[in-house]
Design a protein around this motif. Structure first.
Motif, PDB file in Angstrom:
ATOM      1  N   LEU A  56     -58.305 -96.919  59.872  1.00 51.92           N
ATOM      2  CA  LEU A  56     -57.617 -95.892  60.650  1.00 51.92           C
ATOM      3  C   LEU A  56     -57.043 -94.881  59.662  1.00 51.92           C
ATOM      4  CD1 LEU A  56     -55.632 -97.997  63.305  1.00 51.92           C
ATOM      5  CD2 LEU A  56     -57.889 -96.923  63.529  1.00 51.92           C
ATOM      6  N   ASP A  57     -57.307 -93.621  59.940  1.00 48.78           N
ATOM      7  CA  ASP A  57     -56.893 -92.568  59.012  1.00 48.78           C
ATOM      8  C   ASP A  57     -55.981 -91.570  59.716  1.00 48.78           C
ATOM      9  OD1 ASP A  57     -56.936 -90.777  56.756  1.00 48.78           O
ATOM     10  OD2 ASP A  57     -58.387 -89.569  57.866  1.00 48.78           O
ATOM     11  N   PRO A  58     -54.652 -91.805  59.652  1.00 45.92           N
ATOM     12  CA  PRO A  58     -53.745 -90.826  60.249  1.00 45.92           C
ATOM     13  C   PRO A  58     -53.824 -89.533  59.431  1.00 45.92           C
ATOM     14  CG  PRO A  58     -52.602 -92.877  59.643  1.00 45.92           C
ATOM     15  CD  PRO A  58     -53.937 -92.897  58.978  1.00 45.92           C
ATOM     16  N   GLY A  59     -54.174 -88.424  60.073  1.00 44.39           N
ATOM     17  CA  GLY A  59     -54.397 -87.169  59.355  1.00 44.39           C
ATOM     18  C   GLY A  59     -53.145 -86.650  58.657  1.00 44.39           C
ATOM     19  N   HIS A  60     -53.386 -85.813  57.629  1.00 46.60           N
ATOM     20  CA  HIS A  60     -52.310 -85.093  56.943  1.00 46.60           C
ATOM     21  C   HIS A  60     -51.287 -86.042  56.304  1.00 46.60           C
ATOM     22  CE1 HIS A  60     -54.153 -81.709  59.017  1.00 46.60           C
ATOM     23  NE2 HIS A  60     -54.130 -82.471  60.096  1.00 46.60           N
ATOM     24  N   GLY A  61     -50.045 -85.566  56.110  1.00 49.03           N
ATOM     25  CA  GLY A  61     -49.006 -86.387  55.485  1.00 49.03           C
ATOM     26  C   GLY A  61     -48.457 -85.736  54.230  1.00 49.03           C
ATOM     27  N   MET A 106     -55.197 -99.035  56.990  1.00 46.06           N
ATOM     28  CA  MET A 106     -54.864 -97.627  57.182  1.00 46.06           C
ATOM     29  C   MET A 106     -54.878 -96.885  55.855  1.00 46.06           C
ATOM     30  SD  MET A 106     -51.919 -98.071  60.090  1.00 46.06           S
ATOM     31  CE  MET A 106     -51.140 -96.497  59.826  1.00 46.06           C
ATOM     32  N   THR A 107     -55.369 -95.646  55.875  1.00 48.42           N
ATOM     33  CA  THR A 107     -55.410 -94.857  54.635  1.00 48.42           C
ATOM     34  C   THR A 107     -54.004 -94.509  54.169  1.00 48.42           C
ATOM     35  OG1 THR A 107     -55.655 -92.879  55.976  1.00 48.42           O
ATOM     36  CG2 THR A 107     -57.671 -93.818  55.047  1.00 48.42           C
ATOM     37  N   ARG A 108     -53.071 -94.390  55.118  1.00 43.53           N
ATOM     38  CA  ARG A 108     -51.669 -94.219  54.715  1.00 43.53           C
ATOM     39  C   ARG A 108     -50.785 -94.896  55.748  1.00 43.53           C
ATOM     40  NH1 ARG A 108     -48.607 -89.859  57.100  1.00 43.53           N
ATOM     41  NH2 ARG A 108     -49.862 -88.719  58.618  1.00 43.53           N
ATOM     42  N   GLU A 109     -49.686 -95.502  55.268  1.00 45.58           N
ATOM     43  CA  GLU A 109     -48.763 -96.170  56.181  1.00 45.58           C
ATOM     44  C   GLU A 109     -47.406 -95.502  56.125  1.00 45.58           C
ATOM     45  OE1 GLU A 109     -49.147 -99.988  57.306  1.00 45.58           O
ATOM     46  OE2 GLU A 109     -50.919-100.492  56.114  1.00 45.58           O
ATOM     47  N   LYS A 110     -47.309 -94.450  55.305  1.00 43.07           N
ATOM     48  CA  LYS A 110     -46.059 -93.696  55.267  1.00 43.07           C
ATOM     49  C   LYS A 110     -46.363 -92.207  55.150  1.00 43.07           C
ATOM     50  CE  LYS A 110     -45.269 -94.412  50.336  1.00 43.07           C
ATOM     51  NZ  LYS A 110     -45.826 -95.504  49.595  1.00 43.07           N
ATOM     52  N   ASP A 111     -45.301 -91.425  55.045  1.00 41.98           N
ATOM     53  CA  ASP A 111     -45.464 -89.975  55.019  1.00 41.98           C
ATOM     54  C   ASP A 111     -45.829 -89.504  53.616  1.00 41.98           C
ATOM     55  OD1 ASP A 111     -45.481 -87.353  55.756  1.00 41.98           O
ATOM     56  OD2 ASP A 111     -43.305 -87.098  55.642  1.00 41.98           O
ATOM     57  N   GLU A 112     -47.110 -89.657  53.253  1.00 42.60           N
ATOM     58  CA  GLU A 112     -47.532 -89.255  51.910  1.00 42.60           C
ATOM     59  C   GLU A 112     -48.823 -88.456  51.992  1.00 42.60           C
ATOM     60  OE1 GLU A 112     -48.825 -92.564  49.485  1.00 42.60           O
ATOM     61  OE2 GLU A 112     -49.406 -93.689  51.261  1.00 42.60           O
ATOM     62  N   PHE A 113     -49.030 -87.616  50.968  1.00 42.90           N
ATOM     63  CA  PHE A 113     -50.255 -86.824  50.940  1.00 42.90           C
ATOM     64  C   PHE A 113     -51.395 -87.634  50.338  1.00 42.90           C
ATOM     65  CE2 PHE A 113     -53.350 -84.214  48.748  1.00 42.90           C
ATOM     66  CZ  PHE A 113     -53.770 -83.403  49.792  1.00 42.90           C
ATOM     67  N   ILE A 114     -52.547 -87.620  50.994  1.00 40.18           N
ATOM     68  CA  ILE A 114     -53.753 -88.256  50.453  1.00 40.18           C
ATOM     69  C   ILE A 114     -54.896 -87.269  50.613  1.00 40.18           C
ATOM     70  CG2 ILE A 114     -55.375 -90.182  50.707  1.00 40.18           C
ATOM     71  CD1 ILE A 114     -53.007 -91.761  51.874  1.00 40.18           C
ATOM     72  N   SER A 115     -55.624 -87.014  49.520  1.00 37.31           N
ATOM     73  CA  SER A 115     -56.694 -86.013  49.598  1.00 37.31           C
ATOM     74  C   SER A 115     -57.810 -86.513  50.515  1.00 37.31           C
ATOM     75  CB  SER A 115     -57.248 -85.725  48.205  1.00 37.31           C
ATOM     76  OG  SER A 115     -58.045 -86.807  47.778  1.00 37.31           O
ATOM     77  N   LEU A 116     -58.602 -85.571  51.004  1.00 32.07           N
ATOM     78  CA  LEU A 116     -59.678 -85.935  51.927  1.00 32.07           C
ATOM     79  C   LEU A 116     -60.687 -86.864  51.257  1.00 32.07           C
ATOM     80  CD1 LEU A 116     -60.160 -82.424  53.569  1.00 32.07           C
ATOM     81  CD2 LEU A 116     -58.983 -84.407  54.538  1.00 32.07           C
ATOM     82  N   SER A 117     -61.009 -86.575  49.983  1.00 33.80           N
ATOM     83  CA  SER A 117     -62.015 -87.421  49.330  1.00 33.80           C
ATOM     84  C   SER A 117     -61.455 -88.815  49.044  1.00 33.80           C
ATOM     85  CB  SER A 117     -62.524 -86.763  48.052  1.00 33.80           C
ATOM     86  OG  SER A 117     -61.470 -86.591  47.150  1.00 33.80           O
ATOM     87  N   LYS A 118     -60.141 -88.905  48.805  1.00 28.80           N
ATOM     88  CA  LYS A 118     -59.538 -90.235  48.597  1.00 28.80           C
ATOM     89  C   LYS A 118     -59.602 -91.056  49.879  1.00 28.80           C
ATOM     90  CE  LYS A 118     -57.151 -90.457  44.436  1.00 28.80           C
ATOM     91  NZ  LYS A 118     -56.304 -89.306  44.074  1.00 28.80           N
ATOM     92  N   ARG A 119     -59.475 -90.384  51.015  1.00 24.91           N
ATOM     93  CA  ARG A 119     -59.554 -91.102  52.294  1.00 24.91           C
ATOM     94  C   ARG A 119     -60.952 -91.691  52.464  1.00 24.91           C
ATOM     95  NH1 ARG A 119     -55.191 -88.851  55.963  1.00 24.91           N
ATOM     96  NH2 ARG A 119     -54.068 -87.442  54.595  1.00 24.91           N
ATOM     97  N   VAL A 120     -61.955 -90.881  52.111  1.00 29.49           N
ATOM     98  CA  VAL A 120     -63.340 -91.345  52.211  1.00 29.49           C
ATOM     99  C   VAL A 120     -63.570 -92.493  51.217  1.00 29.49           C
ATOM    100  CG1 VAL A 120     -65.757 -90.694  51.930  1.00 29.49           C
ATOM    101  CG2 VAL A 120     -64.154 -89.074  52.958  1.00 29.49           C
ATOM    102  N   ALA A 121     -63.087 -92.302  49.979  1.00 29.52           N
ATOM    103  CA  ALA A 121     -63.268 -93.331  48.946  1.00 29.52           C
ATOM    104  C   ALA A 121     -62.567 -94.632  49.342  1.00 29.52           C
ATOM    105  CB  ALA A 121     -62.726 -92.828  47.610  1.00 29.52           C
ATOM    106  N   PHE A 122     -61.432 -94.496  49.993  1.00 35.73           N
ATOM    107  CA  PHE A 122     -60.677 -95.667  50.460  1.00 35.73           C
ATOM    108  C   PHE A 122     -61.538 -96.498  51.417  1.00 35.73           C
ATOM    109  CE2 PHE A 122     -57.967 -97.678  53.646  1.00 35.73           C
ATOM    110  CZ  PHE A 122     -56.976 -98.291  52.888  1.00 35.73           C
ATOM    111  N   ALA A 123     -62.176 -95.805  52.357  1.00 36.93           N
ATOM    112  CA  ALA A 123     -63.024 -96.502  53.332  1.00 36.93           C
ATOM    113  C   ALA A 123     -64.200 -97.173  52.630  1.00 36.93           C
ATOM    114  CB  ALA A 123     -63.525 -95.522  54.386  1.00 36.93           C
TER     115      ALA A 123
END
Ligand SMILES: [Zn+2]
Length: 453
Positions: free
Chosen positions: A222-227, A266-283
């Motif tokens: 699950l990838d909550p957008g933005h942050g 989840m790609t993020r569980e708190k209010d933090e910035f994660i780049s789009l490519s990091k989200r993909v790499a995480f998955a």
């Protein structure tokens, strides 16, 4: 040892450069870009060849797994493909058509083959390529002489001075069996003790739920957008998208965990910035079976309302989708990140192998999700759309982006903050995931023997 590697890379470089230039021809407007891209790739590949000896000496000192030999034996009916490795590794295998290929996905490996390529291109294996695939994985691609399926795949531990081995056995099958069965199978083999010598016959019956290990369940990211610095959209009442989608994703995760059909990260569980490519790499690092990005954006057309499911496409399905993707893709720029050129280059080389297959699964899930949501919450007039969202670009993981609603619309804003609405939406998403994975496991004859997460 280093010589064969360098020669192979030079060969790939030549083939790819020629291919890149050839592909540029029919695309008149894109020709310049294509040529630029090929040049960029050639430079990158040349750089790789140049630094390979340095890289390998560095790799030797780290604990990265090394491939020391690769070979094929057998004939045109039955072949055995073997990788000698410094320690047993988890891997997955699947087939592709047009032309017939076998793809082996592995953790990040250092290829330091003692033998030349002549050991590999025999029996059913016509051609053999390898390389890194994203930051955390390696991929081997075998061009096959005809339709084939994997009859067995397993790991053998190191014994009596022989290296550990990853073994894949192939048998020739009819074209029909290939398209009905082999094309749908993904076989996953674990590196750890329990499944070390376990073989996976392709015709095996589905494994009953209670016999699967707990990690055999499909993994949903699950990838909550933005942050963080990127708060996403803001409604007229001051509601922030980044906050809203995070709390929605957390509630969804809780529900899915209570149901117990899938694993969730989840790609993020708190209010933090994660780049789009990091989200993909995480998955990709989690070997995810599905990637679900959750958003609640604003669009200029304030009458647009209702939930919408987006999938990846080169050409946007409509203006709203195009603008939305543009807006989303600016996230990294907003946060002041440099464009990650290198990732794009790596993706260019291998993306076409699996992209079509993945796209089919993404649309299938999109349809399933819309089907489940339409009976419970308000959907937009065209609930299935597509555009070039960066965050959906994992070539090997079915990915969708769910706009829960639009913060630019008053009715949507009220819905998004209502507990009753949220519960209905979450129940429907949970139902859609159950349906989707049930269908998938029926199709793959229970071959998800073990997740490798
Ligand atoms: Zn958004």
């Amino acid at each position: 040892m280093e010589l064969s590697r360098a020669i192979y890379m030079l060969f790939e470089l030549l083939v790819s450069c020629r291919r890149g230039v050839r592909q540029g021809v029919p695309l008149r407007r894109g020709a310049f870009l294509s040529v630029l891209r090929s040049v960029r790739f050639c430079l990158f590949a040349a750089m790789l060849v140049g630094v390979s000896s340095v890289a390998s000496s560095q790799e030797l000192s780290s604990d990265i797994v090394t491939v020391t030999a690769v070979r094929t034996s057998g004939d045109n009916k039955e072949s055995r493909f073997v990788l000698d490795v410094s320690k047993p590794i988890a891997f997955s295998v699947f087939a592709l058509a047009d032309p017939y290929r076998l793809v082996i996905d592995l953790p990040s490996l250092s290829f330091q083959m003692a033998h030349g390529m002549g050991q590999v291109e025999r029996a059913m294996v016509r051609n053999f390529r390898f390389g890194s695939f994203g930051e955390t994985r390696s991929r081997v691609v075998l061009d096959l002489s005809g339709p084939a399926k994997v009859s067995k795949a397993y790991n053998l531990p190191a014994v009596d001075g022989n290296a550990a081995r990853a073994v894949i056995e192939l048998v020739h099958v009819s074209e029909r069996e290939f398209s009905e069965q082999a094309l749908r199978d993904v076989i996953r083999i674990k590196a750890d003790g329990k499944s070390l010598e376990k073989t996976v016959p392709v015709r095996e019956k589905p494994i009953p739920e209670h016999e699967k290990g707990s990690d055999a369940r499909p993994l949903v990211v699950l990838d909550p957008g933005h942050g963080g610095i990127d708060t996403g959209a803001t409604s007229k009442r001051g509601l922030k998208e980044s906050k809203l989608v995070l709390s929605f994703a957390k509630a969804l995760k809780k529900k899915l965990e209570a149901d117990g059909h899938v694993r969730v990260v989840m790609t993020r569980e708190k209010d933090e910035f994660i780049s789009l490519s990091k989200r993909v790499a995480f998955a990709q690092a989690h070997n995810a079976n599905l990637f679900v990005s959750i958003h609640a954006d604003t669009v200029r057309e304030s009458y647009v309302r209702g939930a919408t499911v987006y999938t990846l496409s080169d050409r946007a399905s409509d203006q709203v989708a195009a603008k939305l993707a543009q807006q989303e893709n600016r996230s990294d720029l907003l946060a002041g990140l440099e464009l990650e050129e290198k990732d794009d280059v790596v993706a260019d080389i291998l993306i076409d192998l699996t992209r079509r297959e993945t796209a089919n699964h993404s649309s299938l899930y999109s349809r399933t999700l819309v089907g489940a949501l339409k009976s419970s919450i308000k959907l937009s007039k065209t609930p299935e759309r597509s555009a070039g969202f960066k965050v959906l670009k994992a070539p090997d993981i079915p990915s969708i982006l769910l706009e829960l609603g639009y913060l630019s619309n008053d009715a949507d804003q009220s819905a998004l903050t209502s507990e009753a609405w949220r519960k209905k939406a979450i129940d429907s998403i949970a139902k859609s995931l159950r349906t989707f994975f049930q269908r998938q496991s029926a199709n793959s004859s229970g071959l998800f023997v073990s997740g490798s997460g």
